[in-house]
Scaffold this motif. Structure first.
Motif, PDB file in Angstrom:
ATOM      1  N   ASP A  90       0.929  -1.211   0.000  1.00  0.00           N
ATOM      2  CA  ASP A  90       0.022   0.013  -0.153  1.00  0.00           C
ATOM      3  C   ASP A  90       0.778   1.378   0.055  1.00  0.00           C
ATOM      4  OD1 ASP A  90       1.135   0.065   2.711  1.00  0.00           O
ATOM      5  OD2 ASP A  90      -0.856  -0.405   3.737  1.00  0.00           O
ATOM      6  N   GLY A  91       2.161   0.958   0.448  1.00  0.00           N
ATOM      7  CA  GLY A  91       3.308   2.199   0.190  1.00  0.00           C
ATOM      8  C   GLY A  91       3.233   3.071   1.461  1.00  0.00           C
ATOM      9  N   TYR A  92       2.629   2.689   2.510  1.00  0.00           N
ATOM     10  CA  TYR A  92       2.639   3.575   3.798  1.00  0.00           C
ATOM     11  C   TYR A  92       2.536   2.743   5.013  1.00  0.00           C
ATOM     12  CZ  TYR A  92      -2.615   3.240   3.702  1.00  0.00           C
ATOM     13  OH  TYR A  92      -3.864   3.015   3.568  1.00  0.00           O
ATOM     14  N   THR A  93       2.350   1.440   5.016  1.00  0.00           N
ATOM     15  CA  THR A  93       2.237   0.653   6.252  1.00  0.00           C
ATOM     16  C   THR A  93       3.388  -0.404   6.143  1.00  0.00           C
ATOM     17  OG1 THR A  93       0.629  -0.968   5.623  1.00  0.00           O
ATOM     18  CG2 THR A  93      -0.082   0.773   6.610  1.00  0.00           C
ATOM     19  N   SER A  94       3.766  -0.996   7.411  1.00  0.00           N
ATOM     20  CA  SER A  94       4.716  -1.786   7.317  1.00  0.00           C
ATOM     21  C   SER A  94       4.336  -3.190   8.137  1.00  0.00           C
ATOM     22  CB  SER A  94       6.110  -1.542   8.056  1.00  0.00           C
ATOM     23  OG  SER A  94       6.798  -0.618   7.219  1.00  0.00           O
ATOM     24  N   THR A  95       5.062  -4.154   8.230  1.00  0.00           N
ATOM     25  CA  THR A  95       4.620  -5.481   8.929  1.00  0.00           C
ATOM     26  C   THR A  95       5.717  -5.828   9.666  1.00  0.00           C
ATOM     27  OG1 THR A  95       2.808  -6.082   7.395  1.00  0.00           O
ATOM     28  CG2 THR A  95       3.514  -7.751   8.641  1.00  0.00           C
ATOM     29  N   LEU A  96       5.674  -6.108  11.011  1.00  0.00           N
ATOM     30  CA  LEU A  96       6.704  -6.711  11.691  1.00  0.00           C
ATOM     31  C   LEU A  96       6.244  -8.223  12.069  1.00  0.00           C
ATOM     32  CD1 LEU A  96       8.995  -5.344  14.452  1.00  0.00           C
ATOM     33  CD2 LEU A  96       7.840  -7.485  14.965  1.00  0.00           C
ATOM     34  N   GLU A  97       7.009  -8.875  11.539  1.00  0.00           N
ATOM     35  CA  GLU A  97       7.056 -10.557  12.228  1.00  0.00           C
ATOM     36  C   GLU A  97       8.125 -11.154  12.863  1.00  0.00           C
ATOM     37  OE1 GLU A  97       5.467 -12.066   7.865  1.00  0.00           O
ATOM     38  OE2 GLU A  97       7.260 -12.881   8.600  1.00  0.00           O
ATOM     39  N   GLU A  98       7.561 -11.426  14.229  1.00  0.00           N
ATOM     40  CA  GLU A  98       8.511 -11.850  15.342  1.00  0.00           C
ATOM     41  C   GLU A  98       8.321 -13.216  15.498  1.00  0.00           C
ATOM     42  OE1 GLU A  98       7.968  -9.659  18.919  1.00  0.00           O
ATOM     43  OE2 GLU A  98       9.769 -10.310  19.725  1.00  0.00           O
ATOM     44  N   SER A  99       9.616 -13.825  15.847  1.00  0.00           N
ATOM     45  CA  SER A  99       9.585 -15.419  16.265  1.00  0.00           C
ATOM     46  C   SER A  99       9.951 -15.626  17.602  1.00  0.00           C
ATOM     47  CB  SER A  99      10.819 -15.901  15.462  1.00  0.00           C
ATOM     48  OG  SER A  99      10.948 -17.375  15.665  1.00  0.00           O
ATOM     49  N   ALA A 100       9.492 -16.740  18.161  1.00  0.00           N
ATOM     50  CA  ALA A 100       9.775 -16.995  19.706  1.00  0.00           C
ATOM     51  C   ALA A 100      11.242 -17.499  19.895  1.00  0.00           C
ATOM     52  CB  ALA A 100       8.716 -18.200  20.082  1.00  0.00           C
ATOM     53  N   ILE A 101      11.946 -17.892  18.619  1.00  0.00           N
ATOM     54  CA  ILE A 101      13.354 -18.340  18.720  1.00  0.00           C
ATOM     55  C   ILE A 101      13.895 -17.615  17.577  1.00  0.00           C
ATOM     56  CG2 ILE A 101      12.780 -20.682  19.529  1.00  0.00           C
ATOM     57  CD1 ILE A 101      13.044 -21.571  16.778  1.00  0.00           C
ATOM     58  N   PRO A 102      15.543 -17.538  17.873  1.00  0.00           N
ATOM     59  CA  PRO A 102      16.121 -16.885  16.706  1.00  0.00           C
ATOM     60  C   PRO A 102      15.966 -17.174  15.496  1.00  0.00           C
ATOM     61  CG  PRO A 102      17.584 -17.190  18.662  1.00  0.00           C
ATOM     62  CD  PRO A 102      16.191 -17.875  18.938  1.00  0.00           C
ATOM     63  N   VAL A 103      15.640 -16.506  14.258  1.00  0.00           N
ATOM     64  CA  VAL A 103      15.453 -16.934  12.869  1.00  0.00           C
ATOM     65  C   VAL A 103      16.934 -16.707  12.296  1.00  0.00           C
ATOM     66  CG1 VAL A 103      13.409 -16.625  12.793  1.00  0.00           C
ATOM     67  CG2 VAL A 103      14.673 -14.600  12.463  1.00  0.00           C
ATOM     68  N   ARG A 104      17.814 -15.923  12.918  1.00  0.00           N
ATOM     69  CA  ARG A 104      19.290 -15.533  12.571  1.00  0.00           C
ATOM     70  C   ARG A 104      19.946 -15.121  13.685  1.00  0.00           C
ATOM     71  NH1 ARG A 104      15.732 -11.378  11.162  1.00  0.00           N
ATOM     72  NH2 ARG A 104      15.258 -12.395   9.232  1.00  0.00           N
ATOM     73  N   VAL A 105      21.186 -15.174  13.436  1.00  0.00           N
ATOM     74  CA  VAL A 105      22.189 -14.953  14.505  1.00  0.00           C
ATOM     75  C   VAL A 105      23.448 -14.104  13.694  1.00  0.00           C
ATOM     76  CG1 VAL A 105      21.686 -16.807  15.975  1.00  0.00           C
ATOM     77  CG2 VAL A 105      23.658 -17.167  14.363  1.00  0.00           C
ATOM     78  N   GLU A 106      23.978 -13.233  14.605  1.00  0.00           N
ATOM     79  CA  GLU A 106      25.395 -12.456  14.252  1.00  0.00           C
ATOM     80  C   GLU A 106      26.301 -13.242  13.797  1.00  0.00           C
ATOM     81  OE1 GLU A 106      26.438  -9.178  16.435  1.00  0.00           O
ATOM     82  OE2 GLU A 106      24.259  -8.798  17.394  1.00  0.00           O
ATOM     83  N   LYS A 107      26.881 -12.735  12.852  1.00  0.00           N
ATOM     84  CA  LYS A 107      28.033 -13.415  11.952  1.00  0.00           C
ATOM     85  C   LYS A 107      29.244 -12.736  12.452  1.00  0.00           C
ATOM     86  CE  LYS A 107      27.548 -14.565   7.634  1.00  0.00           C
ATOM     87  NZ  LYS A 107      27.519 -14.021   6.282  1.00  0.00           N
ATOM     88  N   PRO A 108      30.380 -13.268  12.924  1.00  0.00           N
ATOM     89  CA  PRO A 108      31.601 -12.835  13.315  1.00  0.00           C
ATOM     90  C   PRO A 108      32.120 -11.573  12.202  1.00  0.00           C
ATOM     91  CG  PRO A 108      31.679 -15.163  13.695  1.00  0.00           C
ATOM     92  CD  PRO A 108      30.275 -14.965  12.775  1.00  0.00           C
TER      93      PRO A 108
END
Length: 311
Positions: free
Chosen positions: A83-101
């Motif tokens: 729609d050009g003006y709203t955003s959706t935030l999706e949140e998981s109960a567990i990590p879906v990604r982790v930081e890379k060194p």
């Protein structure tokens, strides 16, 4: 008999979970709390659209939602909507990604690998985690995040572990007693597997004393018998549920049930929501169907965690 203790980081915006211990088939687990911050991103140009605005414009033009990559965290993903003006935030109960060194993200992977320094650890976890590669010079397990750390020492020399997926098995740490440490993306749990009645009578199992070292954390016992490692601000960084022990009584029940099934048609029952509810006795890190389960008292001092199995 099995004893378990878990440690994991706490699910708050500032940390991860704590620790656990077990005897016979005993289990302990430590877990860390999730961090909601993303790796530092390059600064947006002073002029022009922000990353979010560009994503909204692209989503509107394409008619499909577009991820705002700079908004990623371990557990959340943000999408600009068509729609050009709203955003959706999706949140998981567990990590879906982790930081890379070195920066960026990578897929979580708790598979254990041997490292150049001789230690063992998961390929890609949300916290720093090291398991002993054998011997007595290094802790059994250590976990760290943002300069805060906690480690537990096994009271004796450890054999070289046998690795299988996310688990490290230290065979015969006591006569007929194995120690199994299993990693998750956010923590670990350790289980003592006591394989014979004679092994269960070993005086060394009357009280298990783990030497504890911590940096920036204080370990406390909660009213429920769980453990919490808190920082100077009083925030829980790591936590561990109450330690448990259980036997393999369910094996006899399962054997009788199989004999009955030969004479009667099996009933159609829905699968349980928690797979552990239907786990066969003696199958792993959780009590199985029909096993007798008991909680184990845990004592905490400045430099030690002691687990007292139920006689």
């Amino acid at each position: 008999m099995r004893q378990r203790h878990r440690v994991r980081r706490t699910a708050t915006t500032s940390g991860r979970g704590l620790l656990a211990a077990v005897v016979a088939t005993a289990t302990a687990a430590l877990t860390a709390l999730p961090s909601m911050t993303a790796p530092a991103a390059a600064a947006e140009p002073a002029a022009g659209l922000s990353a979010g605005q560009r994503a909204l414009a692209e989503a509107k033009e394409s008619g499909r939602r577009v991820e705002v990559v700079g908004e990623r965290t371990e557990r959340t993903t943000v999408f600009a909507n068509p729609d050009g003006y709203t955003s959706t935030l999706e949140e998981s109960a567990i990590p879906v990604r982790v930081e890379k060194p070195g920066g960026g993200w990578q897929q979580p992977d708790a598979t254990l690998v041997r490292r150049a320094d001789g230690s063992v650890g998961p390929k890609a976890a949300a916290v720093g985690m090291n398991f002993s590669g054998g011997g007595s010079s290094d802790p059994l397990v250590s976990i760290s995040e943002h300069g805060r750390s906690l480690s537990l020492d096994w009271p004796g020399k450890l054999p070289r572990p046998q690795l299988n997926g996310s688990s490290a098995l230290y065979a015969d740490v006591l006569p007929d007693v194995d120690l199994k440490v299993t990693a998750t993306v956010e923590g670990f749990q350790h289980v003592l597997v006591v394989k014979t009645p004679k092994a269960a009578a070993n005086k060394a199992l009357k009280q298990l004393n783990f030497v504890m070292h911590s940096t920036g954390l204080t370990v406390r016992r909660t009213p429920s018998g769980a453990l919490a490692a808190v920082d100077e601000a009083g925030q829980t960084v790591f936590r561990a549920p109450t330690a448990q022990m259980w036997n393999s009584a369910g094996r006899a029940v399962a054997a009788r049930h199989r004999a009955t099934q030969r004479l009667t048609a099996p009933a159609q029952t829905p699968a349980p929501a928690d797979p552990a509810e239907a786990a066969p006795s003696g199958s792993g890190l959780e009590p199985g169907q029909g096993d007798k389960v008991a909680l184990m008292p845990v004592r905490v001092s400045k430099n030690a965690v002691s687990v007292v199995p139920d006689a």
